[in-house]
Enzyme design. Structure first.
Site, mmCIF file in Angstrom:
data_model
loop_
_atom_site.group_PDB
_atom_site.id
_atom_site.type_symbol
_atom_site.label_atom_id
_atom_site.label_comp_id
_atom_site.label_asym_id
_atom_site.label_seq_id
_atom_site.Cartn_x
_atom_site.Cartn_y
_atom_site.Cartn_z
ATOM 1 C CE LYS A 41 6.077 6.350 1.030
ATOM 2 N NZ LYS A 41 5.552 4.993 0.934
ATOM 3 C CE LYS A 69 12.140 1.477 0.046
ATOM 4 N NZ LYS A 69 12.596 1.261 -1.314
ATOM 5 C CB THR A 73 8.244 2.417 1.794
ATOM 6 O OG1 THR A 73 8.881 1.544 0.866
ATOM 7 C CG2 THR A 73 9.312 3.182 2.570
ATOM 8 C CG LEU A 105 -1.831 -1.254 1.325
ATOM 9 C CD1 LEU A 105 -2.612 -1.256 2.629
ATOM 10 C CD2 LEU A 105 -2.790 -1.297 0.138
ATOM 11 N N PRO A 106 0.257 2.426 -0.279
ATOM 12 C CG PRO A 106 -1.093 3.956 -1.414
ATOM 13 C CD PRO A 106 -1.143 2.645 -0.692
HETATM 14 P P1 NAD Z 1 0.622 2.535 -6.082
HETATM 15 O O1 NAD Z 1 -0.024 3.805 -5.663
HETATM 16 O O2 NAD Z 1 0.831 2.266 -7.522
HETATM 17 O O3 NAD Z 1 -0.201 1.292 -5.481
HETATM 18 C C1 NAD Z 1 -0.827 1.283 -4.235
HETATM 19 C C2 NAD Z 1 -2.173 0.593 -4.412
HETATM 20 O O4 NAD Z 1 -2.792 0.448 -3.132
HETATM 21 C C3 NAD Z 1 -3.159 1.405 -5.277
HETATM 22 O O5 NAD Z 1 -3.553 0.615 -6.386
HETATM 23 C C4 NAD Z 1 -4.321 1.693 -4.327
HETATM 24 O O6 NAD Z 1 -5.578 1.677 -4.966
HETATM 25 C C5 NAD Z 1 -4.186 0.558 -3.325
HETATM 26 N N1 NAD Z 1 -4.846 0.771 -2.051
HETATM 27 C C6 NAD Z 1 -4.740 1.842 -1.212
HETATM 28 N N2 NAD Z 1 -5.477 1.628 -0.100
HETATM 29 C C7 NAD Z 1 -6.039 0.391 -0.228
HETATM 30 C C8 NAD Z 1 -6.904 -0.390 0.583
HETATM 31 N N3 NAD Z 1 -7.341 0.027 1.765
HETATM 32 N N4 NAD Z 1 -7.292 -1.596 0.133
HETATM 33 C C9 NAD Z 1 -6.876 -2.055 -1.086
HETATM 34 N N5 NAD Z 1 -6.048 -1.357 -1.893
HETATM 35 C C10 NAD Z 1 -5.646 -0.149 -1.477
HETATM 36 O O7 NAD Z 1 2.016 2.479 -5.291
HETATM 37 P P2 NAD Z 1 3.279 1.562 -5.634
HETATM 38 O O8 NAD Z 1 4.194 2.302 -6.555
HETATM 39 O O9 NAD Z 1 2.805 0.186 -5.990
HETATM 40 O O10 NAD Z 1 4.015 1.562 -4.201
HETATM 41 C C11 NAD Z 1 3.517 0.797 -3.127
HETATM 42 C C12 NAD Z 1 4.505 0.893 -1.980
HETATM 43 O O11 NAD Z 1 5.775 0.414 -2.408
HETATM 44 C C13 NAD Z 1 4.744 2.327 -1.455
HETATM 45 O O12 NAD Z 1 4.853 2.296 -0.057
HETATM 46 C C14 NAD Z 1 6.046 2.725 -2.115
HETATM 47 O O13 NAD Z 1 6.770 3.686 -1.352
HETATM 48 C C15 NAD Z 1 6.774 1.396 -2.173
HETATM 49 N N6 NAD Z 1 7.778 1.282 -3.235
HETATM 50 C C16 NAD Z 1 7.492 1.697 -4.503
HETATM 51 C C17 NAD Z 1 8.455 1.574 -5.502
HETATM 52 C C18 NAD Z 1 8.182 2.026 -6.936
HETATM 53 O O14 NAD Z 1 9.132 2.055 -7.741
HETATM 54 N N7 NAD Z 1 6.925 2.351 -7.283
HETATM 55 C C19 NAD Z 1 9.708 1.002 -5.204
HETATM 56 C C20 NAD Z 1 9.957 0.552 -3.913
HETATM 57 C C21 NAD Z 1 8.974 0.702 -2.935
#
Ligand code: NAD
Length: 305
Positions: free
Chosen positions: A255, A180, A105, A74-75
């Site tokens: 963030k 991280k 994260t 999740l975000p």
């Molecule tokens: P994203 O916004 O693409 O995906 C998050 C998903 O969570 C969304 O589809 C949203 O609809 C869903 N969501 C939110 N609340 C919810 C709930 N209550 N129930 C069900 N679904 C819910 O974000 P992302 O890029 O996939 O990143 C996710 C995590 O990974 C973050 O914490 C980010 O910091 C970390 N991260 C991302 C990357 C990257 O390159 N994108 C790399 C490393 C770590």
């Protein structure tokens, strides 16, 4: 990659959060023979995951029914706490002995809150944030940075191995998140200073390609010079060469730097460069580049376009 399909099928996994990272991660679990029931609030994320062969549940509560492992991606902290904690939270619905693996994260303190609540209900929880970006999520080559009990990690290992290549156990609950944040604080600072160095060189008439090629084999080398170079055209595969689209969003870096500064305040640590970098990415976001790759901080220092 884990290919013991019949063994994996015994482990029923609920996957919550099918965004840029979670979608391909869930798809890799399916490819490796796990039975996965998944949920996301976004219709677009659900459609993409369904197309990749992931079974969709009508709600998060329905997804965790009968699951022995729940993976969340999740975000931010508030999403994770809202999902798991409270009377309607998932922890209250999970079978005793089940394992939570949160790959988001989030703040170390937030991970610890969920872990303690899980423990009080006879459940285990690992914080397992990842490194490797969307390309690593798709290729199943992520690095997992884990905090929590060793026994829980051993249980999680086949699940993590289906989505990643490296697993680092950093210590007790919350330690994965701290590690991280340390990594991303270094990354945020290095990207910004690489952009600054390229801007300085170009202002003096240097060719950004020649400068990058030299730096990539000299002491200024880093992932930012060699792979995700912030100057457009230097690395054809880098987000900078496609208008800074895709990659790791500026606002996700913002963030993470905020979480790093918050973590520093908790223990009185000095993170002057981390704070400076947080401000740079905040300014980059205010300039309208919050949704672009974080290497777009280059435009704040000297617009290459
Ligand atoms: P994203 O916004 O693409 O995906 C998050 C998903 O969570 C969304 O589809 C949203 O609809 C869903 N969501 C939110 N609340 C919810 C709930 N209550 N129930 C069900 N679904 C819910 O974000 P992302 O890029 O996939 O990143 C996710 C995590 O990974 C973050 O914490 C980010 O910091 C970390 N991260 C991302 C990357 C990257 O390159 N994108 C790399 C490393 C770590």
């Amino acid at each position: 990659m884990n290919t013991t399909n019949t063994m994996n099928a015994c482990e029923r996994i609920a996957f919550i959060g099918l965004g840029h990272m979670g979608g391909p991660m869930a798809a890799n679990l399916v490819k490796n023979g796990f039975s996965v029931s998944a949920f996301d609030l976004s219709g677009a994320a659900l459609s993409a995951a369904r197309a990749a062969g992931v079974t969709i549940a009508p709600s998060a509560a329905a997804a965790v029914e009968g699951a022995s492992v729940v993976v969340s991606m999740l975000p931010a902290s508030r999403h994770v706490e809202a999902l798991f904690l409270g009377e309607d939270g998932l922890l209250a619905r999970m079978a005793t002995g089940a394992l939570v693996i949160d790959c988001s994260t989030i703040a170390p303190a937030s991970a610890q809150r969920v872990a303690h609540a899980a423990q009080a209900r006879g459940l285990a929880m690992l914080d397992a944030p990842v490194s490797g970006g969307t390309a690593g999520a798709a290729a199943g080559t992520l690095t997992f940075i884990v905090g929590g009990e060793t026994t829980a990690l051993e249980r999680a290992r086949p699940v993590l191995s289906a989505m990643g290549r490296n697993i680092f156990h950093m210590g007790a609950s919350g330690a994965g998140q701290v590690a991280k944040l340390c990594n991303n604080m270094a990354l945020g600072v290095i990207m910004a200073v690489t952009g600054e160095a390229l801007a300085l060189g170009v202002s003096h008439g240097l060719d950004p390609q020649a400068l990058s090629d030299m730096m990539a084999v000299s002491t200024g080398r880093s992932w930012a010079t060699e792979v995700c170079n912030p100057w457009p055209g230097v690395k054809p595969e880098a987000p900078a060469s496609r208008g800074y689209s895709g990659g790791f969003g500026n606002d996700l870096m913002l963030k993470d730097l905020g979480l790093a500064v918050e973590a520093a305040l908790q223990v009185g640590a000095a993170v002057p460069l981390g704070e400076l970098a947080r401000n740079l990415y905040a300014l980059n976001s205010r300039a309208g580049r919050g949704g672009l790759d974080f290497s777009s901080v280059q435009e704040l220092l000297l617009s290459p376009r």
